[in-house]
Design an enzyme around this catalytic site. Sequence first.
Site: not given
Length: 222
Positions: A44, A127, A145
């Site tokens: 991520e 997020y 996102d």
Amino acid sequence: MPPKSTPIAGASLFQRRLLAWFRRHGRDLPWRRTRDPYRVLVSEIMLQQTPVARVESYYARFLGSFPTVESLARARPARVREAWDGLGYYRRAANLHRLARDVVRDHGGRIPEDLDLLRELPGVGPYTAGAVASFAFEQAVPAVDTNVARVLRRAFHPRAPKSAAGERKLWATAAQMHSTPGPRAWTINQAMMELGATICTARIARCGICPVAAVCLTGCKR
């Protein structure tokens, strides 16, 4: 996380069609094959402002150098910077290194499951916290996102302002996509991201092959 609001018309059909499409067409990405929170978190952080194809070529190499959060925490900053070289946005590498050290020092080397604790980690915003909670721990939480925001805006809120209020509305709608934790929570977030990355893109909305076109307030109905 924002509270759930009035039920969204068409949400159930949206989910059914989206999930069926994703099971057939979802890409086989390396970070989708793991529920290890450290590996999910590394992916991520790398995916922030970097295309998937580029991250794929660095992900395994980085994890080969730092296979655990403890190994990353022990590393010298110069070695972390060297392993990140070519991905750009090097502040991400510094934040990830700080995060690893904080996790080892404050959490016994375990990435926390709690959303609030995740958001306290360096470089982790709403997020990323939601993504780790969903993709590593299969929690029923939204992870919005830019791809997910675009899908939800086009499908359900084409007139929502691009403001803090509009963002809250998108997060509330994303929250409505979840009911219980488990594999489905993982899949619905991945599927919305996949749709935004491959079909409902920023440059063009491929409505003719979109699995949720029938319930989309922006695209062509079929």
